[in-house]
Scaffold this motif. Structure first.
Motif, short mmCIF file in Angstrom:
data_model
loop_
_atom_site.label_atom_id
_atom_site.label_comp_id
_atom_site.label_asym_id
_atom_site.label_seq_id
_atom_site.Cartn_x
_atom_site.Cartn_y
_atom_site.Cartn_z
N PRO A 128 0.83 -1.21 0.00
CA PRO A 128 0.00 0.00 0.00
C PRO A 128 0.87 1.26 0.00
O PRO A 128 1.92 1.29 0.63
CB PRO A 128 -0.77 -0.09 1.32
CG PRO A 128 -0.68 -1.52 1.74
CD PRO A 128 0.64 -2.02 1.22
N GLU A 133 -1.20 5.20 -4.80
CA GLU A 133 -2.64 4.91 -4.91
C GLU A 133 -3.36 5.50 -3.70
O GLU A 133 -3.42 4.88 -2.64
CB GLU A 133 -2.86 3.39 -4.89
CG GLU A 133 -2.87 2.76 -6.25
CD GLU A 133 -3.16 1.27 -6.15
OE1 GLU A 133 -4.32 0.91 -5.89
OE2 GLU A 133 -2.20 0.50 -6.28
N THR A 136 -4.89 3.96 0.02
CA THR A 136 -4.52 2.57 0.32
C THR A 136 -3.73 2.45 1.62
O THR A 136 -3.59 1.36 2.15
CB THR A 136 -3.69 1.95 -0.83
OG1 THR A 136 -2.55 2.79 -1.08
CG2 THR A 136 -4.51 1.82 -2.11
#
Ligand SMILES: Cc1cc2nc3c(=O)[nH]c(=O)nc-3n(C[C@H](O)[C@H](O)[C@H](O)COP(=O)(O)OP(=O)(O)OC[C@H]3O[C@@H](n4cnc5c(N)ncnc54)[C@H](O)[C@@H]3O)c2cc1C
Ligand code: SF4
Length: 331
Positions: A128, A133, A136
């Motif tokens: 993550p 992203e 995340t």
């Protein structure tokens, strides 16, 4: 690597038009950062606009008595330019402390400002990462965070900005010249990069459809009293754990003005102007440099593996200032 289309632009307005018209388009200059990220699928632009043929590759005097560095001048040509070496040796030294000769021959000034963090998790798609992203999570906060930030972090990201050049540009109070659909604007260097806050995916305040055209250096270059000190794991070809760009304007032994910027410690080059002000009017001495260094690290916050950076930053500031003031560091 995913498929992408490619267009070579021949002037700034053509380049801006291409980026505005095409979905998920990106400029490419030296490609030393962007292509690496595309190969590992961390970045996947659908359209690349090659800007290497734009007429942004000169270094010229400005009317105010400074220098304008074109965005497409390579890092090597900038560092070895006679006027940069003579009037802004701090910048020259900082650039030459980074990367390798081959990379500096390709890397451009604009690209250097916009290079991505070197956080290991950002490059590892199996983990993550809020920057890669959003939403995340951040693998570094409770992970292996040896190279991460000690200033200006957030619960969403503790990455650092990896550039050496930018640390010197922050100390020199450079200004970034930008062109976009709304025309031209100038961004003071302190406002160019961002802290992570709750939007770590945004590294800078440059809009997606804007292009860097140049970087302006103000007349004051601190050419007589400067240092770029870079601490890293290897003597060459490694990013800074902690670096310091220091410039002093001296009248005899007395400090008229001090500039201190740190690299490798925050999401942007880190300056503390209150600490710099402590040195104004003082005779250059280790005791006063230690006071300034203490003030700089006062707000620092370490994580499990990077606590050492706080003391390293403190000592590096003192050493850099001693060197800039030409005081024997063994005293
Ligand atoms: C192995 C390795 C070691 C390195 N070590 C160091 C180091 O020790 N210190 C250091 O400071 N750097 C280091 N670097 C980073 C290097 O300096 C950067 O990769 C380089 O400066 C990026 O410039 P570029 O022209 O290649 O950018 P590109 O890769 O072409 O582009 C980078 C980003 O900038 C954008 N961009 C480029 N130009 C413009 C512009 N004019 N306007 C708007 N957007 C633009 C691109 O869209 C892209 O998002 C290292 C790189 C590598 C690969
Ligand atoms: S520190 Fe930032 S770049 Fe690194 S994993 Fe966390 S969110 Fe991603």
């Amino acid at each position: 690597m995913r498929k992408f289309s490619y267009h070579r632009a021949h002037d700034v307005s053509e380049a801006l038009g291409e980026v505005a018209e095409q979905e998920e388009a990106k400029f490419i200059a030296g490609g030393t950062n962007l292509l690496d990220l595309m190969k590992i699928d961390v970045m996947h632009p659908r359209h690349l606009v090659d800007i290497t043929r734009l007429a942004l590759n000169t270094i010229e005097d400005t009317e105010e008595g400074g220098l304008r560095l074109g965005a497409l001048v390579t890092n090597a040509d900038t560092a070895y330019h006679p006027e940069v070496e003579k009037r802004y040796p701090l910048l020259s030294h900082a650039i030459l402390a980074g990367a390798s000769p081959q990379l500096r021959n390709k890397a451009t000034n604009g690209g250097n400002l916009l290079q991505c963090t070197r956080c290991y998790y950002f490059y590892d798609k199996a983990t993550p990462c809020n920057k890669r992203e959003p939403g995340t999570g951040c693998s570094a906060i409770n992970g292996f965070n040896r190279i991460h930030a000690i200033f200006g972090t957030s619960e969403h990201c503790i990455a650092t900005h990896p550039s050496d050049m930018c640390v010197a540009l922050a100390a020199l109070e450079a200004r970034v010249q930008v062109s976009g659909p709304q025309g031209e604007r100038e961004i003071p260097f302190a406002d160019f990069h961002r802290l992570p806050g709750d939007q770590p995916q945004k590294d800078s305040n440059l809009a997606k459809d804007e292009i860097i055209t140049a970087i302006d250096l103000p007349p004051k270059g601190f050419a007589n009293n400067f240092t770029y000190l870079k601490n890293r794991d290897r003597a060459s070809y490694a990013f800074a754990l902690v670096s310091v760009a220091a410039g002093l304007e001296m009248d005899g032994d007395t400090i008229q003005e001090a500039r201190i910027a740190l690299g490798g410690v925050a999401h942007k080059p880190w300056r503390n102007q209150e600490a710099e002000a402590l040195l104004q009017g003082k005779r250059a001495s280790r005791a006063d440099f230690q006071q300034a260094a203490d003030a700089i690290v006062q707000g620092a916050k370490g994580y499990k593996y990077n606590e050492f950076k706080i003391e390293l930053a403190r000592r590096s500031v003192v050493r850099a200032l001693m060197q800039a003031a030409h005081i024997d560091d063994s005293l």
